[in-house]
Design an enzyme around this catalytic site. Structure first.
Site, short mmCIF file in Angstrom:
data_model
loop_
_atom_site.label_atom_id
_atom_site.label_comp_id
_atom_site.label_asym_id
_atom_site.label_seq_id
_atom_site.Cartn_x
_atom_site.Cartn_y
_atom_site.Cartn_z
N ASN A 1 -3.02 13.38 -4.21
CA ASN A 1 -4.19 13.79 -4.99
C ASN A 1 -4.64 15.20 -4.60
OD1 ASN A 1 -4.52 11.55 -6.64
ND2 ASN A 1 -5.75 10.45 -5.13
N GLU B 1 -4.84 2.43 -4.14
CA GLU B 1 -3.37 2.47 -4.15
C GLU B 1 -2.77 1.22 -3.53
OE1 GLU B 1 -4.81 4.78 -0.47
OE2 GLU B 1 -5.42 4.50 -2.56
N ASP C 1 0.85 -1.19 0.00
CA ASP C 1 0.00 0.00 0.00
C ASP C 1 0.89 1.25 0.00
OD1 ASP C 1 -2.95 0.97 0.54
OD2 ASP C 1 -1.66 2.18 1.83
N ASP D 1 -2.34 9.19 -10.39
CA ASP D 1 -2.27 8.05 -11.33
C ASP D 1 -0.83 7.73 -11.69
OD1 ASP D 1 -5.00 7.87 -11.29
OD2 ASP D 1 -5.31 8.82 -13.26
N HIS E 1 -5.46 14.31 -9.48
CA HIS E 1 -5.58 12.86 -9.70
C HIS E 1 -4.63 12.35 -10.80
CE1 HIS E 1 -8.88 12.10 -6.95
NE2 HIS E 1 -9.42 13.25 -7.34
#
Length: 358
Positions: free
Chosen positions: A208, A244, A200, A217, A213
């Site tokens: 973000n 994530e 994670d 990404d 975003h």
């Protein structure tokens, strides 16, 4: 009355041949002369009585170049006694220049004579309609094969879309659970270890919030590539579990090796700098990893194994993030043992030495 019998038989034969659509011919293979013309065939091709050829070689000149060798070989095989009859299908050029399909059936009638081959008698009949239908069927079959090939390609693409995560290209959660369940069954059959890493990204929300975003990404894809680099072969599975979070499945891998792999992955991610915009800014990220291993006879299914690794991930987060925690022996590795791990870093204009922390 008896004198009329031969003529009557010829008339009867001519009537039967005409009714059957057959055209009688006779060739002298010794002299190369046509001793009985296939008048009906030449008329179908548009030639007049005076234009009908009288030599075998002249007839061959009307054959399609692609069929001539086939016809010659069929005649040669019959002359040599290899075949009991002469049979061939071929195209003849009409007076208008079109190619028309015909078929021949014949036999040498004087094989026992001193000069066999002087009487090769046979019939010719038009098969153009049949050939056209065969061509249409062949074309339809080719189109069907092409459509089937295209359909197979589309099905494969759909299967890949259904099994892969659109952003990272890794296996998605559904494919992970299916493939992982298969690996659990294989583990029971062959008695080897099966390890799972749950990875994670630490402090992902601020990325973000601060950069948008698209930057998020980019971070997800960079970590996904780092996870995919741990794949050793076709048996290993790397999947995006959601958001994530990622899962790496390592068949035939004990907990010690899995922990070592996880720590190597943690260090690689820690060293990365992920570009977040077109102006040169980049982000340094870390990951926390939970590790769990199954042995034969454990009785646990793959979902339970993933849950164990997920709980180990939670322990890694509690230990300060940027940490690896193993569910099986309680061991863990951290960038800063005993301290909270450094959160996400943003580097503005790399190389200038200016950086800020989130």
């Amino acid at each position: 009355m008896l004198d009329d019998a031969p003529d009557l038989n010829k008339e009867r034969l001519a009537l039967v041949l005409e009714a059957a659509g057959l055209d009688l011919w006779e060739n002298d293979l010794v002299t190369g002369q046509v001793t009985h013309k296939a008048t009906k065939t030449f008329q179908e091709l548009g030639f007049t009585e005076d234009e009908i050829v009288t030599g075998v070689q002249e007839i061959y000149n009307l054959f399609h170049p692609g069929d001539l060798d086939i016809v010659r070989q069929a005649v040669a095989d019959h002359v040599a006694g290899i075949t009991p009859q002469y049979r061939a299908e071929f195209r003849l050029r009409s007076k208008a220049g079109e190619w028309v399909w015909f078929a021949n059936y014949g036999r040498i009638m004087d094989r026992s004579s001193d000069t066999p081959g002087k009487r090769l008698i046979g019939v010719t009949f038009n098969i153009n309609d049949r050939k056209q239908k065969e061509d249409e069927i062949a074309q339809a079959n080719r189109q069907l094969m092409e459509q089937n090939r295209l359909l197979q390609t589309l099905n494969t693409a759909l299967e890949q879309l259904a099994a892969n995560d659109a952003l990272t290209g890794l296996s998605n959660r559904r494919a992970l659970m299916e493939l992982g369940a298969n690996e659990c069954q294989r583990m029971e059959r062959f008695d080897h270890s099966l390890s799972v890493l749950v990875v994670d990204i630490d402090h992902f929300k601020p990325v973000n919030d601060a950069w948008g975003h698209l930057a998020g990404d980019r971070v997800i894809c960079a970590v996904a590539q780092a996870c995919a680099a741990r794949k050793r072969g076709s048996g290993d599975i790397v999947a995006r579990f959601g958001g994530e979070e990622f899962v790496v499945v390592l068949p035939e891998t004990d907990s010690v090796t899995a922990l070592r792999t996880a720590e190597s992955l943690r260090q690689e991610v820690e060293a990365m700098k992920v570009p977040v915009d077109e102006e040169g800014a980049s982000i340094a990220v870390t990951v926390s990893i939970g590790v769990a291993t199954l042995q034969q006879g454990s009785g646990l299914e793959f979902e339970a194994l993933v849950n164990r690794a997920d709980k180990a991930l939670y322990r890694a987060k509690q230990a300060g993030r940027n940490t690896v925690f193993c569910a099986d022996n309680g061991s863990h590795a951290s960038a800063n043992p005993g301290h909270a791990a450094t959160p996400v870093h943003v580097l503005a204009n790399p190389g200038s030495g200016a950086d800020g922390a989130w």
